[in-house]
Design an enzyme around this catalytic site. Structure first.
Site, PDB file in Angstrom:
ATOM      1  NE  ARG A 113     -10.820   1.562   3.716  1.00 30.07           N
ATOM      2  CZ  ARG A 113      -9.636   1.254   3.166  1.00 30.07           C
ATOM      3  NH1 ARG A 113      -8.520   1.351   3.876  1.00 30.07           N
ATOM      4  NH2 ARG A 113      -9.551   0.870   1.915  1.00 30.07           N
ATOM      5  CG  HIS A 140     -11.615  -3.590  -0.638  1.00 37.71           C
ATOM      6  ND1 HIS A 140     -12.072  -2.291  -0.826  1.00 37.71           N
ATOM      7  CD2 HIS A 140     -10.275  -3.489  -0.470  1.00 37.71           C
ATOM      8  CE1 HIS A 140     -11.039  -1.464  -0.763  1.00 37.71           C
ATOM      9  NE2 HIS A 140      -9.944  -2.157  -0.561  1.00 37.71           N
ATOM     10  CD  GLN A 143      -7.866  -3.284  -4.049  1.00 37.77           C
ATOM     11  OE1 GLN A 143      -7.735  -2.453  -3.177  1.00 37.77           O
ATOM     12  NE2 GLN A 143      -7.013  -3.396  -5.065  1.00 37.77           N
ATOM     13  CG  ASP A 237      -5.424  -8.606   1.648  1.00 35.48           C
ATOM     14  OD1 ASP A 237      -4.612  -7.675   1.863  1.00 35.48           O
ATOM     15  OD2 ASP A 237      -6.603  -8.588   2.054  1.00 35.48           O
ATOM     16  CB  CYS A 278      -5.647  -5.081  -2.372  1.00 40.32           C
ATOM     17  SG  CYS A 278      -5.357  -5.803  -0.741  1.00 40.32           S
ATOM     18  NE  ARG A 323      -8.929   0.642  -5.012  1.00 40.22           N
ATOM     19  CZ  ARG A 323      -8.963   0.802  -3.685  1.00 40.22           C
ATOM     20  NH1 ARG A 323      -7.877   0.612  -2.967  1.00 40.22           N
ATOM     21  NH2 ARG A 323     -10.094   1.103  -3.068  1.00 40.22           N
TER      22      ARG A 323
END
Ligand code: CP
Ligand code: NVA
Length: 338
Positions: A113, A140, A143, A237, A278, A323
């Site tokens: 990441r 992402h 996600q 988001d 998210c 997730r």
């Protein structure tokens, strides 16, 4: 678990960006996610990653992604080593290329990441082991697997082609770009709703339209919030992402104040529409940023009102829970062995 699971393995496959995947491969990952989730819930999980070692390289902070990789690996019999934003030499004393060649000789897989997509691509090119993108400024992908599994679970068995979703907010960054491309690959009805200055880059919109031509997806990119009408799911988001300077808040609020997800916007979507995010979310005064923005701009709840976030249409914690099995599927698919 049946032998059907092993037919969903794609040994050595990286997870760098959604566009690298065919529709069939992306659906395989979702199918494996659902199977692994059910297997754990029913106490019949089989370990396909026994004895493997996974590096978790985080140049940005995380709660969900890190925990999901660690728990998924532990469930599958693998071991993880977490390197925090200041805990490795990468970027300070050692290049990404050198780090890749070192970690690839020690580990069986690497999660990364950070900000630059080029870093995760370089790790994949130089390490010799499967690499998983745990978020970059551009994409992402883990996600997206969780978001899609969640939308499927809340769609009562309807096929992907009958599912519609809107993303409302800052669409030029990872989540907005990924949601656009994810739905395009799967043949969904995707509406990106944002001020023009915050639309995904032209090449990303073009790539999504190209994939939509193959999959039958419907793609809308618009400034008009009326486009949320009839959407099954409304996503948003945060308005200022990790790595961005706090000075951009004022400009971002000015651009996005009409795109805040509140009860009025959810009413526009329709009575059945569900809310997704998210996370982390600024929905109340429980964070330092939330309090600072409230003092300066009077907003209580920034990208989403607390009423929507805490209300009956919100499925954000189902989304967060997904997730883990989806990240597990990504690792098992690439690294699993019987
Ligand atoms: N959604 C998400 O990636 O959360 P974290 O930043 O907590 O990993
Ligand atoms: N756009 C957000 C996503 C967090 C999961 C960020 O990059 O900070």
């Amino acid at each position: 678990m049946t032998s059907d699971v092993t037919s969903l393995f794609h040994p050595g496959q990286h997870l760098l960006r959604e566009l690298d995947f065919t529709g069939e491969e992306w659906r395989d990952l979702l199918e494996l996610s659902a199977q692994l989730k059910a297997a754990k819930e029913e106490h019949r999980e089989v370990q396909y990653m026994r004895g493997l070692n996974i590096a978790l390289l985080f140049a940005k902070t995380s709660t969900r992604t890190r925990c999901s990789f660690e728990v998924a690996a532990a469930d599958q019999g693998a071991h993880t080593v977490y390197l925090d934003p200041s805990g490795s030499q990468m970027g300070h004393k050692e290049s990404v290329e050198d780090t890749a060649r070192v970690l690839g000789r020690i580990f069986d897989g690497i999660e990364y990441r950070g900000d630059l997509q080029d870093h995760v691509d370089t790790l994949a090119a130089r390490s010799g082991v499967p690499v998983f993108n745990g978020l970059t400024d551009d994409w992402h992908p883990t996600q997206m697997l969780a978001d899609t599994l969640t939308m499927r679970e809340h769609s009562h068995g309807r096929p992907d082609g009958e599912i519609s979703y809107a993303y409302v907010g800052d669409a030029r960054f990872n989540t907005g770009r990924s949601l656009l491309v994810n739905g395009a690959i799967l043949g969904m009805d995707v509406r990106i709703v944002a001020p023009r200055a915050l639309w995904p880059a032209e090449d990303v919109i073009a790539a999504a339209r190209g994939r939509a031509a193959e999959s039958g997806a419907r793609i809308t990119v618009t400034e008009d919030t009326a486009a949320v009408e009839g959407a099954d799911f409304v996503h948003t988001d945060i308005w200022v992402s990790m790595g961005e300077p706090k000075e951009v808040w004022a400009q971002r609020i000015e651009l996005l104040h009409d795109y805040r997800v509140d009860e009025d916007l959810m009413a526009l979507a329709g009575p059945e529409a569900k809310f997704m995010h998210c996370l982390p979310a600024y929905h109340d005064l429980g964070t330092e940023v939330g309090r600072r923005i409230h003092e300066r701009f009077g907003l209580e709840g920034i990208e989403v009102s607390d009423e929507v976030f805490e209300g009956p249409r919100s499925i954000v914690f189902d989304q967060a829970a997904n997730r883990m099995p989806t990240i597990k599927a990504a690792m098992v698919s690439a690294l699993g062995r019987v």
